[in-house]
Design a protein around this motif. Structure first.
Motif, PDB file in Angstrom:
ATOM      1  N   THR A 137      51.792 -67.263   5.734  1.00  0.00           N
ATOM      2  CA  THR A 137      51.143 -67.753   3.959  1.00  0.00           C
ATOM      3  C   THR A 137      51.882 -69.205   4.214  1.00  0.00           C
ATOM      4  O   THR A 137      52.073 -70.022   3.371  1.00  0.00           O
ATOM      5  N   LEU A 138      53.761 -68.582   3.834  1.00  0.00           N
ATOM      6  CA  LEU A 138      54.459 -69.691   3.915  1.00  0.00           C
ATOM      7  C   LEU A 138      54.594 -70.836   4.864  1.00  0.00           C
ATOM      8  O   LEU A 138      54.842 -71.816   5.017  1.00  0.00           O
ATOM      9  N   GLY A 139      54.309 -70.392   5.949  1.00  0.00           N
ATOM     10  CA  GLY A 139      54.873 -71.558   7.258  1.00  0.00           C
ATOM     11  C   GLY A 139      53.320 -71.951   7.142  1.00  0.00           C
ATOM     12  O   GLY A 139      52.943 -73.421   7.206  1.00  0.00           O
ATOM     13  N   VAL A 140      52.269 -71.719   6.524  1.00  0.00           N
ATOM     14  CA  VAL A 140      50.768 -72.758   6.411  1.00  0.00           C
ATOM     15  C   VAL A 140      51.826 -73.659   5.295  1.00  0.00           C
ATOM     16  O   VAL A 140      50.435 -75.052   5.647  1.00  0.00           O
ATOM     17  N   TRP A 141      51.681 -73.173   3.895  1.00  0.00           N
ATOM     18  CA  TRP A 141      51.968 -74.298   3.147  1.00  0.00           C
ATOM     19  C   TRP A 141      52.838 -75.069   3.813  1.00  0.00           C
ATOM     20  O   TRP A 141      53.204 -76.511   3.206  1.00  0.00           O
ATOM     21  N   ILE A 142      54.198 -74.530   4.436  1.00  0.00           N
ATOM     22  CA  ILE A 142      55.208 -75.942   4.406  1.00  0.00           C
ATOM     23  C   ILE A 142      54.452 -76.978   6.031  1.00  0.00           C
ATOM     24  O   ILE A 142      54.844 -77.975   5.497  1.00  0.00           O
ATOM     25  N   HIS A 143      54.111 -76.324   6.325  1.00  0.00           N
ATOM     26  CA  HIS A 143      53.418 -77.189   7.236  1.00  0.00           C
ATOM     27  C   HIS A 143      52.658 -78.179   6.914  1.00  0.00           C
ATOM     28  O   HIS A 143      52.636 -79.573   7.384  1.00  0.00           O
ATOM     29  N   ALA A 144      52.122 -77.659   5.870  1.00  0.00           N
ATOM     30  CA  ALA A 144      50.768 -78.674   4.937  1.00  0.00           C
ATOM     31  C   ALA A 144      51.767 -79.756   4.591  1.00  0.00           C
ATOM     32  O   ALA A 144      51.221 -80.991   4.482  1.00  0.00           O
ATOM     33  N   GLN A 145      52.400 -79.097   3.724  1.00  0.00           N
ATOM     34  CA  GLN A 145      53.498 -80.243   3.133  1.00  0.00           C
ATOM     35  C   GLN A 145      54.525 -81.423   3.752  1.00  0.00           C
ATOM     36  O   GLN A 145      54.225 -82.043   3.642  1.00  0.00           O
ATOM     37  N   ARG A 146      54.878 -80.492   5.475  1.00  0.00           N
ATOM     38  CA  ARG A 146      54.678 -82.072   6.526  1.00  0.00           C
ATOM     39  C   ARG A 146      54.358 -82.691   6.762  1.00  0.00           C
ATOM     40  O   ARG A 146      54.141 -84.054   6.584  1.00  0.00           O
ATOM     41  N   GLN A 147      52.664 -82.269   6.649  1.00  0.00           N
ATOM     42  CA  GLN A 147      51.573 -82.516   7.402  1.00  0.00           C
ATOM     43  C   GLN A 147      51.579 -84.076   6.060  1.00  0.00           C
ATOM     44  O   GLN A 147      51.922 -85.140   6.367  1.00  0.00           O
ATOM     45  N   LYS A 148      51.463 -83.484   5.059  1.00  0.00           N
ATOM     46  CA  LYS A 148      51.204 -84.975   3.899  1.00  0.00           C
ATOM     47  C   LYS A 148      52.026 -85.721   4.332  1.00  0.00           C
ATOM     48  O   LYS A 148      51.947 -86.894   3.072  1.00  0.00           O
ATOM     49  N   HIS A 185      53.569 -70.915  11.296  1.00  0.00           N
ATOM     50  CA  HIS A 185      52.083 -70.658  11.151  1.00  0.00           C
ATOM     51  C   HIS A 185      51.676 -69.891  11.998  1.00  0.00           C
ATOM     52  O   HIS A 185      50.066 -69.685  12.056  1.00  0.00           O
ATOM     53  N   HIS A 186      52.429 -70.124  13.266  1.00  0.00           N
ATOM     54  CA  HIS A 186      51.637 -69.609  14.307  1.00  0.00           C
ATOM     55  C   HIS A 186      52.601 -68.301  14.812  1.00  0.00           C
ATOM     56  O   HIS A 186      53.682 -68.701  14.923  1.00  0.00           O
ATOM     57  N   HIS A 187      51.667 -67.214  15.439  1.00  0.00           N
ATOM     58  CA  HIS A 187      52.927 -66.726  15.828  1.00  0.00           C
ATOM     59  C   HIS A 187      53.591 -66.003  14.788  1.00  0.00           C
ATOM     60  O   HIS A 187      54.711 -65.494  15.340  1.00  0.00           O
ATOM     61  N   TYR A 188      53.348 -65.470  13.870  1.00  0.00           N
ATOM     62  CA  TYR A 188      53.577 -65.224  12.735  1.00  0.00           C
ATOM     63  C   TYR A 188      54.239 -63.376  12.748  1.00  0.00           C
ATOM     64  O   TYR A 188      53.698 -62.930  12.916  1.00  0.00           O
ATOM     65  N   ALA A 189      55.063 -62.505  11.935  1.00  0.00           N
ATOM     66  CA  ALA A 189      55.488 -61.952  11.736  1.00  0.00           C
ATOM     67  C   ALA A 189      55.060 -61.086  10.476  1.00  0.00           C
ATOM     68  O   ALA A 189      55.295 -59.416  10.976  1.00  0.00           O
TER      69      ALA A 189
END
Length: 118
Positions: free
Chosen positions: A74-85, A64-68
């Motif tokens: 989009t997927l990095g932000v989504w999976i990060h949010a799932q981990r936080q939840k 979700h940071h330094h993405y290519a």
């Protein structure tokens, strides 16, 4: 019309919907459902499927940071949010099971530093 229907949904939830409205709306399939919740759930399943495809292509976990790419972001932000939840205990157990079954290792993701040599 949407505003009126939202009002009837609220009344039904509160138990204050007039019988005439209740009887009439009973003929409209799904009138008492929550379209926003249904759209959110559909989006969740779509993102999960995109993550499965992303990993199947041989990619590491999306960042979700330094993405290519925008896709990775989009997927990095989504999976990060799932981990936080998940850490806060807010992720539905059925969703946890689905993630565990389809994308094993989703909770840990990337390891810090350089990738290990194999």
């Amino acid at each position: 019309m949407a505003r009126w229907l939202t009002g009837r949904r609220r009344e039904a939830t509160e138990g204050a919907l007039l019988p005439a409205y209740r009887d009439g709306l009973a003929h409209v399939p799904g009138w008492d459902g929550d379209p926003r919740a249904a759209a959110d759930e559909a989006r969740w399943h779509d993102r999960r499927a995109q993550l499965v495809a992303f990993r199947a292509e041989g990619n590491d976990w999306p960042r979700h940071h330094h993405y290519a790419s925008d896709r990775e972001h989009t997927l990095g932000v989504w999976i990060h949010a799932q981990r936080q939840k998940h850490r806060r205990g807010e992720l539905d157990p059925a969703m946890i099971k689905l993630l565990n079954d389809t994308v094993p290792g989703w909770q840990t993701g990337r390891t810090r530093g350089r990738p290990s040599r194999q």
